[in-house]
Motif scaffolding. Sequence first.
Motif, PDB file in Angstrom:
ATOM      1  N   SER A  65       0.822  -1.209   0.000  1.00  0.00           N
ATOM      2  CA  SER A  65       0.000   0.000   0.000  1.00  0.00           C
ATOM      3  C   SER A  65       0.857   1.260   0.000  1.00  0.00           C
ATOM      4  N   GLN A  66       2.021   1.186   0.615  1.00  0.00           N
ATOM      5  CA  GLN A  66       2.890   2.359   0.713  1.00  0.00           C
ATOM      6  C   GLN A  66       3.377   2.843  -0.653  1.00  0.00           C
ATOM      7  N   VAL A  67       3.402   1.954  -1.637  1.00  0.00           N
ATOM      8  CA  VAL A  67       3.879   2.324  -2.972  1.00  0.00           C
ATOM      9  C   VAL A  67       2.769   2.266  -4.022  1.00  0.00           C
ATOM     10  N   TYR A  68       1.576   1.884  -3.607  1.00  0.00           N
ATOM     11  CA  TYR A  68       0.468   1.741  -4.559  1.00  0.00           C
ATOM     12  C   TYR A  68      -0.109   3.103  -4.928  1.00  0.00           C
ATOM     13  N   GLU A  69      -0.258   3.344  -6.227  1.00  0.00           N
ATOM     14  CA  GLU A  69      -0.839   4.594  -6.727  1.00  0.00           C
ATOM     15  C   GLU A  69      -2.036   4.258  -7.615  1.00  0.00           C
ATOM     16  N   TRP A 122      -5.314   5.109   8.828  1.00  0.00           N
ATOM     17  CA  TRP A 122      -4.050   4.731   9.431  1.00  0.00           C
ATOM     18  C   TRP A 122      -3.947   3.217   9.439  1.00  0.00           C
ATOM     19  N   TYR A 123      -2.732   2.700   9.185  1.00  0.00           N
ATOM     20  CA  TYR A 123      -2.548   1.252   9.139  1.00  0.00           C
ATOM     21  C   TYR A 123      -2.935   0.596  10.465  1.00  0.00           C
ATOM     22  N   ALA A 124      -2.756   1.321  11.552  1.00  0.00           N
ATOM     23  CA  ALA A 124      -3.150   0.793  12.860  1.00  0.00           C
ATOM     24  C   ALA A 124      -4.639   0.457  12.890  1.00  0.00           C
ATOM     25  N   GLU A 174       2.644   5.280   8.087  1.00  0.00           N
ATOM     26  CA  GLU A 174       1.580   5.083   9.063  1.00  0.00           C
ATOM     27  C   GLU A 174       0.179   5.189   8.469  1.00  0.00           C
ATOM     28  N   TYR A 175       0.084   5.668   7.238  1.00  0.00           N
ATOM     29  CA  TYR A 175      -1.220   6.000   6.663  1.00  0.00           C
ATOM     30  C   TYR A 175      -1.249   5.608   5.198  1.00  0.00           C
TER      31      TYR A 175
END
Length: 244
Positions: free
Chosen positions: A58-62, A146-148, A112-113
């Motif tokens: 998810s951190q690199v997904y666009e 947030w991933y949390a 984190e998001y």
Amino acid sequence: MPIRSSEGKLVERVTTSEGGYIGVVFSDAEGESLDCDQMNDSQMEAWGKSLGSLHTCSQVYEPDKEIKRKDWRDGLDHIAVALERHSHEKEALMELDNLRIWLYSLKQTKHEYGLIHYDFQQDNIFWHASTSQFYVIDFDDAMYHWYAMNIVAALADVLDNKERDSSRQVECFLRGYTAICPLDKQMIEHFPKFLRFSKLYSFSRILTALEDSDLSNTPPWYAGLRLKLITVRDEMRLGFSNPW
């Protein structure tokens, strides 16, 4: 993976005497469904690793800008609209105000998001024994949060179980998760508040589902389902008065 219809479409719309239907079909998800009580320590850890891997992606997904998913603000708006129709729910309205203030105070970093599954629970994950991995389905509720929140939503039944000590299960899950994706200690401390968002969001959806639900000439299962939703709604309502 989605499967095309005989007409070559991924989505089919059908009009019947009962109304309109939208249909999709997916290939089978391999593996077996497990309850938390059935999971051993290594499976709990694998569950955490699976979610950590998803967040890493998810951190690199666009995504395409035209089909961007909703975010937590949309979730708050959904809650607010539902509660406007149920203005007697005073405690829920206060809970919404507290959640809004708190969520707007949180920082949003790529670590984190991002885009989360939001429903990474046992009915949407399937254990594949030969690979020691989980296969995941049902991204309908995906949103930016947030991933949390995703961790808490996945472990909601475990975290909210007052009848037994679930600390070992949470520990194993987080050990697997943090082996793949870092997790700030402060986010762990925020777990109870993220759980409150999850409960209020579910509460608002149940309120909406129960509107005009006192119907006649319903199938036999309908009364039981309606009673179940009413019971869950009433139990959730009791938690909104708990102090922040």
